[in-house]
Write a protein that holds these residues in place. Structure first.
Motif, PDB file in Angstrom:
ATOM      1  N   MET A  49       0.838  -1.202   0.000  1.00 35.40           N
ATOM      2  CA  MET A  49       0.000   0.000   0.000  1.00 35.40           C
ATOM      3  C   MET A  49       0.873   1.253   0.000  1.00 35.40           C
ATOM      4  O   MET A  49       0.612   2.205  -0.744  1.00 35.40           O
ATOM      5  N   ASP A  50       1.924   1.263   0.821  1.00 37.59           N
ATOM      6  CA  ASP A  50       2.840   2.414   0.882  1.00 37.59           C
ATOM      7  C   ASP A  50       3.514   2.654  -0.470  1.00 37.59           C
ATOM      8  O   ASP A  50       3.567   3.779  -0.945  1.00 37.59           O
ATOM      9  N   VAL A  51       4.018   1.600  -1.081  1.00 41.77           N
ATOM     10  CA  VAL A  51       4.719   1.720  -2.362  1.00 41.77           C
ATOM     11  C   VAL A  51       3.739   2.168  -3.442  1.00 41.77           C
ATOM     12  O   VAL A  51       4.050   3.048  -4.251  1.00 41.77           O
ATOM     13  N   CYS A  52       2.584   1.572  -3.463  1.00 44.82           N
ATOM     14  CA  CYS A  52       1.579   1.902  -4.471  1.00 44.82           C
ATOM     15  C   CYS A  52       1.155   3.363  -4.365  1.00 44.82           C
ATOM     16  O   CYS A  52       1.081   4.069  -5.371  1.00 44.82           O
ATOM     17  N   MET A  53       0.886   3.824  -3.167  1.00 44.70           N
ATOM     18  CA  MET A  53       0.459   5.221  -2.981  1.00 44.70           C
ATOM     19  C   MET A  53       1.574   6.209  -3.306  1.00 44.70           C
ATOM     20  O   MET A  53       1.303   7.327  -3.731  1.00 44.70           O
ATOM     21  N   ALA A  54       2.816   5.789  -3.134  1.00 42.13           N
ATOM     22  CA  ALA A  54       3.950   6.671  -3.418  1.00 42.13           C
ATOM     23  C   ALA A  54       4.201   6.811  -4.914  1.00 42.13           C
ATOM     24  O   ALA A  54       4.817   7.775  -5.353  1.00 42.13           O
ATOM     25  N   ASN A  55       3.739   5.872  -5.702  1.00 39.29           N
ATOM     26  CA  ASN A  55       3.970   5.911  -7.160  1.00 39.29           C
ATOM     27  C   ASN A  55       2.840   6.562  -7.892  1.00 39.29           C
ATOM     28  O   ASN A  55       1.764   6.546  -7.723  1.00 39.29           O
TER      29      ASN A  55
END
Length: 104
Positions: free
Chosen positions: A98-104
């Motif tokens: 979720m963190d990686v996805c939201m950061a991209n």
């Protein structure tokens, strides 16, 4: 290395499941569905499901995401099954996703 693997999988899954120009709420919804798929794959791994049987096992359970996200199951499966079991047991892969996805 674990973070790099997740980042590579994120890029592949984002291309496969989302379109350009997602609004913040659509992006959050998209990432939430992807994280749910990751959590299901992680659970399958913890339940010692064989890698080639993950998609069928996940889809036989209670699925909370739209059908189009099923295409991402093999991508996430390959990445989760590359990890050491110790990491799978001790890491909330879904939250990291979720963190990686939201950061991209």
């Amino acid at each position: 290395m674990f973070r790099t693997t997740i980042m590579a999988a994120a890029a592949a899954a984002l291309v496969a499941t989302s379109g350009p120009g997602l609004a913040a709420s659509k992006k959050e919804t998209d990432c939430t569905h992807q994280a749910a798929v990751v959590a299901a794959v992680q659970k399958a791994r913890l339940d010692r499901v064989r890698e080639r049987q993950v998609k069928e096992t996940v889809l036989a359970g209670e699925v909370t995401w739209p059908e189009r996200y099923n295409a991402a199951i093999p991508l996430f499966t390959a990445e989760v099954y590359k990890l050491k079991m110790k990491d799978v047991k001790n890491t909330d892969i879904s939250a990291q996703w979720m963190d990686v996805c939201m950061a991209n």
